[in-house]
Design an enzyme around this catalytic site. Structure first.
Site, PDB file in Angstrom:
ATOM      1  N   ASN A 161      29.548 -10.665 -22.851  1.00 16.07           N
ATOM      2  CA  ASN A 161      28.158 -10.359 -22.496  1.00 16.07           C
ATOM      3  C   ASN A 161      27.444 -11.665 -22.178  1.00 16.07           C
ATOM      4  O   ASN A 161      27.088 -12.423 -23.085  1.00 16.07           O
ATOM      5  CB  ASN A 161      27.490  -9.627 -23.678  1.00 16.07           C
ATOM      6  N   LYS A 213      24.567 -12.086 -21.063  1.00 12.42           N
ATOM      7  CA  LYS A 213      23.114 -12.002 -21.303  1.00 12.42           C
ATOM      8  C   LYS A 213      22.354 -12.604 -20.108  1.00 12.42           C
ATOM      9  O   LYS A 213      22.830 -12.504 -18.982  1.00 12.42           O
ATOM     10  CB  LYS A 213      22.752 -12.661 -22.643  1.00 12.42           C
ATOM     11  N   HIS A 253      21.926  -2.458 -26.821  1.00 11.51           N
ATOM     12  CA  HIS A 253      22.131  -3.801 -27.375  1.00 11.51           C
ATOM     13  C   HIS A 253      20.921  -4.179 -28.233  1.00 11.51           C
ATOM     14  O   HIS A 253      19.786  -3.829 -27.903  1.00 11.51           O
ATOM     15  CB  HIS A 253      22.327  -4.827 -26.252  1.00 11.51           C
ATOM     16  N   GLU A 295      19.262  -6.754 -28.527  1.00 10.78           N
ATOM     17  CA  GLU A 295      18.174  -7.465 -27.852  1.00 10.78           C
ATOM     18  C   GLU A 295      17.299  -6.489 -27.067  1.00 10.78           C
ATOM     19  O   GLU A 295      16.095  -6.705 -26.912  1.00 10.78           O
ATOM     20  CB  GLU A 295      18.758  -8.578 -26.968  1.00 10.78           C
ATOM     21  N   GLU A 331      27.184  -4.718 -34.021  1.00 13.28           N
ATOM     22  CA  GLU A 331      26.690  -6.095 -33.909  1.00 13.28           C
ATOM     23  C   GLU A 331      25.521  -6.289 -34.867  1.00 13.28           C
ATOM     24  O   GLU A 331      24.375  -5.973 -34.517  1.00 13.28           O
ATOM     25  CB  GLU A 331      26.198  -6.370 -32.478  1.00 13.28           C
ATOM     26  N   GLY A 353      24.131 -14.832 -32.269  1.00 14.96           N
ATOM     27  CA  GLY A 353      23.602 -16.113 -31.800  1.00 14.96           C
ATOM     28  C   GLY A 353      23.188 -17.048 -32.924  1.00 14.96           C
ATOM     29  O   GLY A 353      22.550 -18.067 -32.686  1.00 14.96           O
ATOM     30  N   SER A 360      28.460 -13.846 -33.218  1.00 14.27           N
ATOM     31  CA  SER A 360      29.047 -15.166 -33.480  1.00 14.27           C
ATOM     32  C   SER A 360      30.572 -15.130 -33.577  1.00 14.27           C
ATOM     33  O   SER A 360      31.160 -15.835 -34.409  1.00 14.27           O
ATOM     34  CB  SER A 360      28.433 -15.805 -34.733  1.00 14.27           C
TER      35      SER A 360
END
Ligand code: 13P
Length: 262
Positions: A11, A13, A99, A101, A171, A177, A217
């Site tokens: 991904n 992003k 996702h 985010e 996730e 991240g 991560s």
């Protein structure tokens, strides 16, 4: 060879440009040219889909093309959105929905995520459906409830016959991240709980076949241990998918883990 073929997604992003994304795609394709036993998909930003598709096609690569999001309506007055027919037109096979985010930063709710997942599956597209708890939710011990709610609501009215096309990505938000990877044991435990939930929602057969991948991560040096867990069927990779050598190492680790599983 495992009953479930490992899946690894890269991904990207909101990173890369046309030039760096092309270099990255070429590097990934070349690095994985002879590899089998794993499904690999890269998810570039929308504007680069056609450029990356051309690279994958020119090199006859098995690496698939994915999109990071979609809107569920087929066309119309939805400024800024991208439809399923548009993605198909660009050669997209897999699409991320839900996702964290999109959930946390953009404010997407379970109901909208469910509409997107359903529309994609009904249109014959593959879905990577993402769930995961925040740090506060984990600290309060609510991770099981939160993930169960996201799975139940996100997969509402999706029949067992369409589950073949769906990969679940667990996730945990606190691991994305941050460099704080879930321990293989914690990740395995959540994957096991999600698989049990799928068995209750559908049946044992669907649960044993659905691929559940881990994201947060994942790096070249921790991927093998995560993917060796019985219920972890690969990964969804953010930062490390932007580094060719690291991503290739991670995909190879997934293929290796798949070969070692019963
Ligand atoms: P990182 O690998 O950068 O933690 O991101 C994970 C992720 O969000 C993949 O979708």
């Amino acid at each position: 060879m495992a009953t479930r073929k490992p899946f690894v997604g890269g991904n990207w992003k909101m990173n890369t440009n046309r030039s760096t994304g092309s270099d990255l795609a070429r590097g990934v394709v070349d690095g994985l040219m002879t590899l089998d036993g794993v499904d690999t998909c890269i998810f570039p930003p929308f504007p680069y889909l056609l450029t990356i598709r051309a690279i994958l096609r020119d090199r006859g690569s098995a690496v698939r093309l994915g999109a990071q999001d979609v809107f569920h309506q087929p066309d119309g007055a939805f400024t800024g959105e991208v439809s399923i027919p548009m993605l198909k037109d660009c050669g997209v096979q897999h699409t991320l929905v839900g996702h964290s985010e999109r959930r946390q930063v953009i404010g997407e709710k379970d109901e909208l995520i469910n509409k997107k997942a359903r529309a994609l599956l009904e249109a014959g597209c593959d879905v990577v459906f993402c769930v995961g708890e925040t740090l506060e939710e984990r600290q309060a011990g609510h991770q099981e409830i939160v993930n169960a709610r996201q799975v139940r609501t996100g997969l509402a009215e999706i029949p067992a016959s369409l589950m073949e096309r769906l990969v679940i990505a667990y996730e945990p938000v606190w691991a994305i991240g941050t460099g704080k990877t879930a321990t293989p044991q914690d990740a395995q435990e959540m994957h096991r709980q999600i698989r049990e939930l799928i068995a209750r929602m559908y049946n044992a057969d669907v649960a044993s076949r659905v691929r559940i991948i881990y994201g947060g991560s994942v790096k070249a040096d921790n991927a093998a241990e995560l993917f060796a867990q019985p219920d972890i069927d690969g990964g969804l990779i953010g930062g490390a998918s932007l580094k060719t050598a690291d991503f290739v190492t991670i995909v190879k680790a997934a293929a290796e883990a798949g070969r070692a599983k019963p």
